[in-house]
Design a protein around this motif. Structure first.
Motif, short mmCIF file in Angstrom:
data_model
loop_
_atom_site.label_atom_id
_atom_site.label_comp_id
_atom_site.label_asym_id
_atom_site.label_seq_id
_atom_site.Cartn_x
_atom_site.Cartn_y
_atom_site.Cartn_z
N ASP A 1 -32.68 14.71 7.55
CA ASP A 1 -32.75 13.31 7.98
C ASP A 1 -31.75 12.43 7.21
OD1 ASP A 1 -33.93 13.34 5.52
OD2 ASP A 1 -35.80 12.39 6.14
N VAL A 2 -30.82 13.04 6.50
CA VAL A 2 -29.81 12.27 5.77
C VAL A 2 -28.88 11.61 6.78
CG1 VAL A 2 -27.85 12.42 4.19
CG2 VAL A 2 -29.90 13.76 3.76
N CYS A 3 -28.65 10.31 6.60
CA CYS A 3 -27.77 9.60 7.52
C CYS A 3 -27.05 8.49 6.77
CB CYS A 3 -28.55 9.02 8.70
SG CYS A 3 -29.70 7.71 8.26
N ALA A 4 -26.00 7.97 7.41
CA ALA A 4 -25.26 6.85 6.85
C ALA A 4 -24.95 5.88 7.96
CB ALA A 4 -23.97 7.32 6.18
N ARG A 5 -25.02 4.59 7.63
CA ARG A 5 -24.62 3.53 8.56
C ARG A 5 -23.55 2.68 7.89
NH1 ARG A 5 -30.08 3.70 7.61
NH2 ARG A 5 -30.67 4.22 9.72
N GLU A 6 -23.19 1.60 8.53
CA GLU A 6 -22.13 0.75 8.00
C GLU A 6 -22.40 0.38 6.54
OE1 GLU A 6 -19.97 -3.57 8.91
OE2 GLU A 6 -21.61 -2.85 10.18
N GLY A 7 -21.36 0.51 5.70
CA GLY A 7 -21.51 0.22 4.28
C GLY A 7 -21.94 1.40 3.45
N GLU A 8 -22.05 2.59 4.08
CA GLU A 8 -22.44 3.80 3.36
C GLU A 8 -21.42 4.90 3.62
OE1 GLU A 8 -27.28 3.17 3.37
OE2 GLU A 8 -26.38 4.25 5.06
N CYS A 9 -21.53 6.00 2.87
CA CYS A 9 -20.57 7.09 2.99
C CYS A 9 -21.28 8.41 2.76
CB CYS A 9 -19.44 6.90 1.99
SG CYS A 9 -18.08 8.09 2.13
N LEU A 10 -20.95 9.40 3.58
CA LEU A 10 -21.49 10.75 3.44
C LEU A 10 -20.40 11.71 2.97
CD1 LEU A 10 -23.43 11.20 6.82
CD2 LEU A 10 -24.44 10.70 4.59
N VAL A 11 -20.83 12.77 2.28
CA VAL A 11 -19.98 13.94 2.10
C VAL A 11 -20.64 15.07 2.87
CG1 VAL A 11 -21.09 14.60 -0.09
CG2 VAL A 11 -18.80 15.46 0.48
N ALA A 12 -19.82 15.80 3.65
CA ALA A 12 -20.35 16.86 4.50
C ALA A 12 -19.51 18.12 4.32
CB ALA A 12 -20.32 16.43 5.97
N PRO A 13 -20.13 19.30 4.46
CA PRO A 13 -19.37 20.55 4.31
C PRO A 13 -18.37 20.76 5.43
CG PRO A 13 -21.60 21.01 5.06
CD PRO A 13 -21.55 19.55 4.72
N ALA B 1 -15.58 16.93 3.93
CA ALA B 1 -15.02 15.66 4.41
C ALA B 1 -15.89 14.51 3.92
CB ALA B 1 -14.98 15.65 5.94
N LEU B 2 -15.26 13.35 3.76
CA LEU B 2 -15.96 12.10 3.50
C LEU B 2 -16.03 11.33 4.81
CD1 LEU B 2 -14.36 10.99 0.11
CD2 LEU B 2 -16.42 12.35 0.50
N VAL B 3 -17.20 10.77 5.10
CA VAL B 3 -17.47 10.16 6.41
C VAL B 3 -18.01 8.76 6.19
CG1 VAL B 3 -18.76 10.41 8.56
CG2 VAL B 3 -17.96 12.46 7.33
N LEU B 4 -17.29 7.78 6.71
CA LEU B 4 -17.60 6.37 6.47
C LEU B 4 -17.85 5.67 7.81
CD1 LEU B 4 -17.38 4.36 3.87
CD2 LEU B 4 -15.24 3.66 4.95
N PRO B 5 -19.10 5.49 8.22
CA PRO B 5 -19.37 4.79 9.48
C PRO B 5 -18.97 3.31 9.38
CG PRO B 5 -21.28 6.06 8.76
CD PRO B 5 -20.35 6.00 7.60
N LEU B 6 -18.25 2.83 10.37
CA LEU B 6 -17.93 1.41 10.47
C LEU B 6 -18.83 0.70 11.47
CD1 LEU B 6 -14.02 1.54 10.43
CD2 LEU B 6 -15.58 1.19 8.51
N GLU B 7 -19.28 1.43 12.49
CA GLU B 7 -20.25 0.94 13.46
C GLU B 7 -21.12 2.11 13.88
OE1 GLU B 7 -18.72 -1.24 16.80
OE2 GLU B 7 -16.98 -1.94 15.67
N GLY B 8 -22.43 1.90 13.88
CA GLY B 8 -23.34 2.97 14.27
C GLY B 8 -23.75 3.83 13.10
#
Length: 268
Positions: A237-249, A222-229
């Motif tokens: 320790d990989v993390c994403a906040r607003e303006g960033e995007c993660l790919v997760a299994p 999945a692609l995960v795009l935080p809008l808040e938080g």
């Protein structure tokens, strides 16, 4: 299973972009940034997620579907989620009345196609699902998230006199000359958590931790795009906040305890 990781961002200059972007983004000096792309990872290479920021109108354009794409072309299904809209900001999708290809072509050539399109006045939280063949355009004063098939096949019908190539013959081949379906537009309040359940991708908007039904709908990458938080990997320790995007299994690999509002998407 692959590790959770953050996607690389690419700032894309556009004539209709902005030299001042909303936080947390910042345009380089002298650059008009219209799009910020997250480079598609191999695990979800079929999808492209991006932010759009407009100060002028985008071209009137259309994308083919799988049944209309020729060799060297790709189909393109996409959606827009409005994050912010200046007063009176509008998006065009579909036509006011059914129109023939011949009439559409004449209107594209003389510029009256703008008047024949349906311009939807929008506000934050509006969602539009653009199936292939939908003639569309984006007006100024908007900040959007766009999720799309990872395709650059675009046919322009009209570009306000800008010196860019038009593709009228192919556009008329694939364009649907019809009003935009009511079922393809809505708001996050009317659709949460599942905003789009399309032919080629799914898009959800969640608050805090995803519930069991959402987790079940994302059994793989999945692609995960935080809008808040903030969303964080459970095993690093990989993390994403607003303006960033993660790919997760999977969503099970993520900690949403510090997340307030998040977009999730995957290919179908």
């Amino acid at each position: 299973m692959f590790p959770v990781r953050k996607l690389e961002k690419r700032m894309v200059e556009k004539v209709w972009g902005r030299d001042q972007l909303p936080a947390p983004f910042e345009a380089p000096d002298g650059k008009r940034i219209g799009e910020i792309w997250f480079e598609p990872p191999p695990e979800q290479s079929e999808l492209l997620v991006k932010y759009l920021f407009t100060s002028e109108k985008l071209s009137v354009q259309v994308h083919p579907g799988e049944d209309a794409a020729r060799d060297g072309e790709d189909s393109k299904e996409e959606c827009w989620l409005v994050l912010d809209a200046q007063p009176g900001a509008r998006l065009a999708a579909g036509f006011n009345e059914p129109i023939t290809p011949e009439a559409m072509g004449r209107a594209a050539e003389d510029g009256t196609i703008e008047e024949l399109l349906t311009w939807h006045e929008v506000s934050a939280g509006d969602i539009f699902h653009l199936t292939p063949g939908t003639v569309h355009a984006i007006g100024p004063g908007l900040s959007l998230v766009e999720v799309q098939q990872n395709s650059d096949t675009t046919f322009r019908l009209y570009d306000y006199g800008r010196p860019r190539e038009l593709h009228l013959e192919r556009a008329l081949d694939v364009a649907v000359g019809a009003p935009f379906p009511d079922s393809c537009k809505g708001t996050v309040k009317s659709r949460e958590p599942t905003l789009i359940n399309g032919t080629r991708f799914r898009l959800d908007r969640i608050k805090g931790e995803p519930d069991a039904a959402v987790k079940a709908a994302y059994p793989g990458a999945a692609l995960v795009l935080p809008l808040e938080g903030t969303v964080t990997a459970k095993d690093s320790d990989v993390c994403a906040r607003e303006g960033e995007c993660l790919v997760a299994p999977s969503l099970e690999a993520l900690d949403f305890s510090a997340a307030k509002l998040t977009l999730l998407t995957r290919s179908v």
